[in-house]
Design a protein around this motif. Structure first.
Motif, PDB file in Angstrom:
ATOM      1  N   PHE A   1       0.836  -1.199   0.000  1.00 54.37           N
ATOM      2  CA  PHE A   1       0.000   0.000   0.000  1.00 54.37           C
ATOM      3  C   PHE A   1       0.876   1.257   0.000  1.00 54.37           C
ATOM      4  CE2 PHE A   1      -2.366   3.337   2.246  1.00 54.37           C
ATOM      5  CZ  PHE A   1      -3.455   3.431   1.392  1.00 54.37           C
ATOM      6  N   GLU A   2       1.937   1.240   0.819  1.00 56.78           N
ATOM      7  CA  GLU A   2       2.872   2.371   0.806  1.00 56.78           C
ATOM      8  C   GLU A   2       3.510   2.533  -0.569  1.00 56.78           C
ATOM      9  OE1 GLU A   2       5.770   2.104   3.979  1.00 56.78           O
ATOM     10  OE2 GLU A   2       4.129   1.885   5.412  1.00 56.78           O
ATOM     11  N   GLY A   3       3.793   1.395  -1.214  1.00 53.04           N
ATOM     12  CA  GLY A   3       4.341   1.432  -2.563  1.00 53.04           C
ATOM     13  C   GLY A   3       3.378   2.099  -3.534  1.00 53.04           C
ATOM     14  N   ALA A   4       2.082   1.832  -3.348  1.00 57.01           N
ATOM     15  CA  ALA A   4       1.078   2.452  -4.222  1.00 57.01           C
ATOM     16  C   ALA A   4       1.080   3.963  -4.025  1.00 57.01           C
ATOM     17  CB  ALA A   4      -0.302   1.876  -3.935  1.00 57.01           C
ATOM     18  N   ILE A   5       1.217   4.401  -2.750  1.00 54.97           N
ATOM     19  CA  ILE A   5       1.272   5.844  -2.478  1.00 54.97           C
ATOM     20  C   ILE A   5       2.492   6.440  -3.195  1.00 54.97           C
ATOM     21  CG2 ILE A   5       1.506   7.603  -0.661  1.00 54.97           C
ATOM     22  CD1 ILE A   5      -1.119   6.183  -0.451  1.00 54.97           C
ATOM     23  N   LEU A   6       3.617   5.724  -3.121  1.00 56.88           N
ATOM     24  CA  LEU A   6       4.837   6.207  -3.771  1.00 56.88           C
ATOM     25  C   LEU A   6       4.647   6.317  -5.288  1.00 56.88           C
ATOM     26  CD1 LEU A   6       7.948   6.621  -2.807  1.00 56.88           C
ATOM     27  CD2 LEU A   6       8.272   4.685  -4.314  1.00 56.88           C
ATOM     28  N   THR A   7       3.974   5.315  -5.871  1.00 51.88           N
ATOM     29  CA  THR A   7       3.687   5.357  -7.305  1.00 51.88           C
ATOM     30  C   THR A   7       2.922   6.632  -7.652  1.00 51.88           C
ATOM     31  OG1 THR A   7       3.670   2.959  -7.517  1.00 51.88           O
ATOM     32  CG2 THR A   7       2.443   4.191  -9.170  1.00 51.88           C
ATOM     33  N   ILE A   8       1.909   6.933  -6.828  1.00 53.73           N
ATOM     34  CA  ILE A   8       1.087   8.116  -7.095  1.00 53.73           C
ATOM     35  C   ILE A   8       1.930   9.383  -6.942  1.00 53.73           C
ATOM     36  CG2 ILE A   8      -0.936   9.425  -6.337  1.00 53.73           C
ATOM     37  CD1 ILE A   8      -2.151   6.723  -5.485  1.00 53.73           C
ATOM     38  N   GLU A   9       2.804   9.411  -5.915  1.00 57.08           N
ATOM     39  CA  GLU A   9       3.671  10.574  -5.719  1.00 57.08           C
ATOM     40  C   GLU A   9       4.574  10.793  -6.929  1.00 57.08           C
ATOM     41  OE1 GLU A   9       4.260  10.317  -0.883  1.00 57.08           O
ATOM     42  OE2 GLU A   9       5.977  10.029  -2.196  1.00 57.08           O
ATOM     43  N   VAL A  10       5.220   9.706  -7.363  1.00 58.47           N
ATOM     44  CA  VAL A  10       6.115   9.822  -8.521  1.00 58.47           C
ATOM     45  C   VAL A  10       5.334  10.331  -9.727  1.00 58.47           C
ATOM     46  CG1 VAL A  10       7.522   8.522 -10.174  1.00 58.47           C
ATOM     47  CG2 VAL A  10       7.731   8.051  -7.749  1.00 58.47           C
ATOM     48  N   ALA A  11       4.127   9.769  -9.918  1.00 64.23           N
ATOM     49  CA  ALA A  11       3.340  10.147 -11.094  1.00 64.23           C
ATOM     50  C   ALA A  11       2.965  11.627 -11.040  1.00 64.23           C
ATOM     51  CB  ALA A  11       2.088   9.280 -11.182  1.00 64.23           C
ATOM     52  N   ILE A  12       2.526  12.114  -9.866  1.00 60.70           N
ATOM     53  CA  ILE A  12       2.047  13.496  -9.799  1.00 60.70           C
ATOM     54  C   ILE A  12       3.213  14.482  -9.919  1.00 60.70           C
ATOM     55  CG2 ILE A  12       0.962  15.204  -8.284  1.00 60.70           C
ATOM     56  CD1 ILE A  12      -1.001  13.024  -7.477  1.00 60.70           C
ATOM     57  N   LEU A  13       4.320  14.187  -9.229  1.00 60.76           N
ATOM     58  CA  LEU A  13       5.479  15.084  -9.346  1.00 60.76           C
ATOM     59  C   LEU A  13       6.008  15.113 -10.781  1.00 60.76           C
ATOM     60  CD1 LEU A  13       7.382  14.372  -6.027  1.00 60.76           C
ATOM     61  CD2 LEU A  13       6.154  16.432  -6.670  1.00 60.76           C
ATOM     62  N   SER A  14       6.056  13.936 -11.421  1.00 59.94           N
ATOM     63  CA  SER A  14       6.517  13.897 -12.816  1.00 59.94           C
ATOM     64  C   SER A  14       5.576  14.693 -13.708  1.00 59.94           C
ATOM     65  CB  SER A  14       6.584  12.474 -13.344  1.00 59.94           C
ATOM     66  OG  SER A  14       7.236  11.636 -12.464  1.00 59.94           O
ATOM     67  N   LEU A  15       4.268  14.590 -13.414  1.00 60.03           N
ATOM     68  CA  LEU A  15       3.285  15.318 -14.226  1.00 60.03           C
ATOM     69  C   LEU A  15       3.542  16.816 -14.146  1.00 60.03           C
ATOM     70  CD1 LEU A  15       0.609  15.294 -15.886  1.00 60.03           C
ATOM     71  CD2 LEU A  15      -0.557  15.680 -13.735  1.00 60.03           C
ATOM     72  N   ILE A  16       3.796  17.313 -12.915  1.00 61.58           N
ATOM     73  CA  ILE A  16       4.025  18.752 -12.761  1.00 61.58           C
ATOM     74  C   ILE A  16       5.253  19.175 -13.570  1.00 61.58           C
ATOM     75  CG2 ILE A  16       4.625  20.552 -11.077  1.00 61.58           C
ATOM     76  CD1 ILE A  16       2.961  18.913  -9.031  1.00 61.58           C
ATOM     77  N   LEU A  17       6.329  18.386 -13.444  1.00 65.77           N
ATOM     78  CA  LEU A  17       7.550  18.695 -14.195  1.00 65.77           C
ATOM     79  C   LEU A  17       7.293  18.626 -15.696  1.00 65.77           C
ATOM     80  CD1 LEU A  17      10.567  19.283 -14.021  1.00 65.77           C
ATOM     81  CD2 LEU A  17      10.985  16.832 -13.975  1.00 65.77           C
ATOM     82  N   ALA A  18       6.573  17.576 -16.117  1.00 72.90           N
ATOM     83  CA  ALA A  18       6.323  17.397 -17.546  1.00 72.90           C
ATOM     84  C   ALA A  18       5.479  18.537 -18.105  1.00 72.90           C
ATOM     85  CB  ALA A  18       5.632  16.058 -17.797  1.00 72.90           C
ATOM     86  N   LEU A  19       4.469  18.980 -17.336  1.00 76.50           N
ATOM     87  CA  LEU A  19       3.630  20.075 -17.816  1.00 76.50           C
ATOM     88  C   LEU A  19       4.456  21.353 -17.960  1.00 76.50           C
ATOM     89  CD1 LEU A  19       0.323  19.551 -15.807  1.00 76.50           C
ATOM     90  CD2 LEU A  19       0.671  19.235 -18.255  1.00 76.50           C
ATOM     91  N   ALA A  20       5.331  21.613 -16.964  1.00 77.95           N
ATOM     92  CA  ALA A  20       6.161  22.822 -17.029  1.00 77.95           C
ATOM     93  C   ALA A  20       7.106  22.749 -18.229  1.00 77.95           C
ATOM     94  CB  ALA A  20       6.951  22.978 -15.738  1.00 77.95           C
ATOM     95  N   LEU A  21       7.802  21.619 -18.368  1.00 79.88           N
ATOM     96  CA  LEU A  21       8.726  21.467 -19.494  1.00 79.88           C
ATOM     97  C   LEU A  21       7.984  21.495 -20.820  1.00 79.88           C
ATOM     98  CD1 LEU A  21      11.213  18.693 -18.311  1.00 79.88           C
ATOM     99  CD2 LEU A  21      11.770  21.032 -18.957  1.00 79.88           C
ATOM    100  N   GLY A  22       6.796  20.891 -20.839  1.00 81.58           N
ATOM    101  CA  GLY A  22       6.010  20.842 -22.053  1.00 81.58           C
ATOM    102  C   GLY A  22       5.586  22.233 -22.500  1.00 81.58           C
ATOM    103  N   MET A  23       5.169  23.045 -21.512  1.00 79.34           N
ATOM    104  CA  MET A  23       4.750  24.401 -21.841  1.00 79.34           C
ATOM    105  C   MET A  23       5.938  25.204 -22.366  1.00 79.34           C
ATOM    106  SD  MET A  23       2.174  26.293 -22.037  1.00 79.34           S
ATOM    107  CE  MET A  23       0.815  25.708 -21.060  1.00 79.34           C
TER     108      MET A  23
END
Lengths: 233, 239
Positions: free
Chosen positions: A12-34
């Motif tokens: 379950f903690e691993g699932a939380i980590l997956t979500i954290e990685v995904a959301i942080l990557s999304l923020i970075l990707a959106l910034a770089l993408g823009m």
């Protein structure tokens, strides 16, 4: 009933980590993408060239190879840098590239390239007349961007962004290869220890499916929001 | 030739042994990707046609299959098949074990199932967007369902589906790097070996990144040629 042999909480903690990685990557990707999209649409050939190289090269190389390169190569660069600092200035610090940082940076960096292409296409599908109308009203460039281009661009970009997000969510599984304890790694280790692969991997697959379903629901909401004023959404 | 050998002799990392290692990795990657795509396509075309079947006993299982394989990471699917098949009771006594005990085949099965799911959606989408008039015309000619599929629907679906399929091919090439996780020495696996041996991340990974990039560009070029060829009748006339 599902018996996870006591591995339940850690997965379950691993699932939380997956979500954290995904959301942080999304923020970075959106910034770089823009940034990438604005560079690609810029009048100046230098940023245009850099952005084109970025989107072309990143999209031509497997995610895993880039991740290994950034994780192992990044560590080596950091070691070289700290050696240099020590020799030149007698500063003794050690930079450690951990798996979490390497994972988020790599995934964000890769999907930034995909986001840049999505944003570029979306900006181009906003009518030129709209921007001219903004100019005619005496708006500044910044006002035109935030009041006209951006809100209308989002409507065109959302389906592409949603797709990128869903692909990215699944790509986060790769961080388990460089040693980050996400749910895929924890589940596969538990599976090897107990010799019951299905017991652990099927629930993990279920979590991904659930995350996909939730994302699709949120995307639908967003699409309704950004299609305001366009009749049936 | 002599100068090339001299160059290779003076190089720590790109010597004959490692280059041969890269080469065998390259061959493995191409084999895996090619076989997965061919078998995947053969599975996907009938599934794509049947996906819109009116019989829920046919369309629902296909929907579930596609939903599962498109909604979960390939890595999880690979682990499921690689570790999962070994745990099936009694499988180690059957002839299948000879195949499954090598990492290559479980990996191939995972890749085939994955690409077939994505391709099923592409085929289905391409068939769905067939202009109604074409089908009505075929019906008016008295064509049977089979004949209509073969002569009208599938050829025009091929044209509409090709750009999406080109993306899937490139996606599969990139996804195949995951094979290195289950001990297969593909291109990425070769780079990981060489990294581990010489502790030279840039040489090892940048080199394979460049190879992947070249293969990607070659594929894009081939598909562009192919698209131009089969869509020649849709191009504007040039005099």
């Amino acid at each position: 009933m599902l018996d996870l042999h006591g591995y339940g909480p850690s997965i379950f903690e691993g699932a939380i980590l997956t979500i954290e990685v995904a959301i942080l990557s999304l923020i970075l990707a959106l910034a770089l993408g823009m940034l990438g999209a604005l560079a690609k649409l810029s009048q100046n050939p230098i940023p245009r060239f850099i952005a084109t190289v970025y989107t072309t090269v990143i999209r031509g190389v497997p995610d895993l190879v880039l991740m290994l390169l950034i994780f192992f190569g990044g560590q080596m660069l950091m070691n070289m840098f700290s050696d240099w600092l020590y020799e030149q200035f007698d500063i003794d610090i050690f930079f450690n590239i951990n798996e979490f940082v390497a994972g988020v940076f790599t995934i964000g960096f890769i999907f930034g390239a995909y986001m840049a292409e999505t944003f570029r296409g979306a900006f181009q599908s906003v009518h030129q007349g709209q921007i001219e109308a903004g100019l005619a009203y005496g708006m500044t460039k910044r006002q035109i961007f935030f009041r006209i281009s951006f809100p209308q661009m989002m409507r065109h970009a959302l389906p592409g962004l949603g797709n990128n997000w869903l692909v990215m969510l699944k790509t986060t599984a790769l961080v388990s290869i460089i040693g980050l304890a996400d749910m895929v790694r924890l589940a596969s280790e538990a599976a090897k220890a107990v010799h019951e692969p299905f017991t652990f991997l099927i629930p993990v697959a279920g979590v991904y499916l659930a995350l996909t379903a939730v994302s699709e629901w949120i995307l639908k909401r967003l699409e309704i929001k950004y299609s305001a004023g366009l009749g049936s959404a | 030739m002599d100068s090339l050998i001299a160059l290779l002799d003076n190089n720590d990392i790109f010597n004959v042994t490692t280059l041969l290692h890269y080469w065998s990795g390259f061959v493995t990657t191409i084999q895996l990707v090619f076989l997965s795509l061919i078998i995947g396509l053969i599975i996907a075309v009938p599934l794509g046609i049947l996906r819109d079947s009116k019989n829920p006993l046919i369309s629902k299982p296909i929907w579930a299959y596609v939903y599962f394989f498109r909604g979960t990471p390939l890595l999880v699917q690979l682990y499921l098949i690689y570790y999962g098949t070994a745990q099936i009771n009694g499988i180690q006594d059957t002839i299948f074990w000879h195949i499954l005990s090598e990492a290559f085949y479980p990996c191939l099965i995972a890749f085939v199932l994955n690409t077939a799911a994505y391709t099923t959606e592409i085929v289905r989408g391409a068939i769905r967007s067939t202009p109604k008039g074409e089908i009505e015309a075929a019906k008016a000619y008295g064509m049977s369902w089979r004949l209509r599929m073969r002569r009208i629907v599938l050829p025009s679906a091929l044209r509409r589906g090709l750009p999406a399929y080109a993306n899937e091919v490139i996606f599969m090439l990139h996804a195949s790097s995951i094979a290195s996780v289950v001990t297969i020495v593909d291109l990425t696996g070769a780079a990981r070996d060489i990294y581990a041996r010489y502790y030279a991340p840039f040489e090892a990974f940048l080199f394979v990144a460049a190879i992947y990039l070249c293969v990607t560009f070659t594929l894009i070029f081939i598909f562009r040629k192919l698209e131009n060829r089969i869509m020649a009748h849709l191009q504007p006339l040039s005099h």
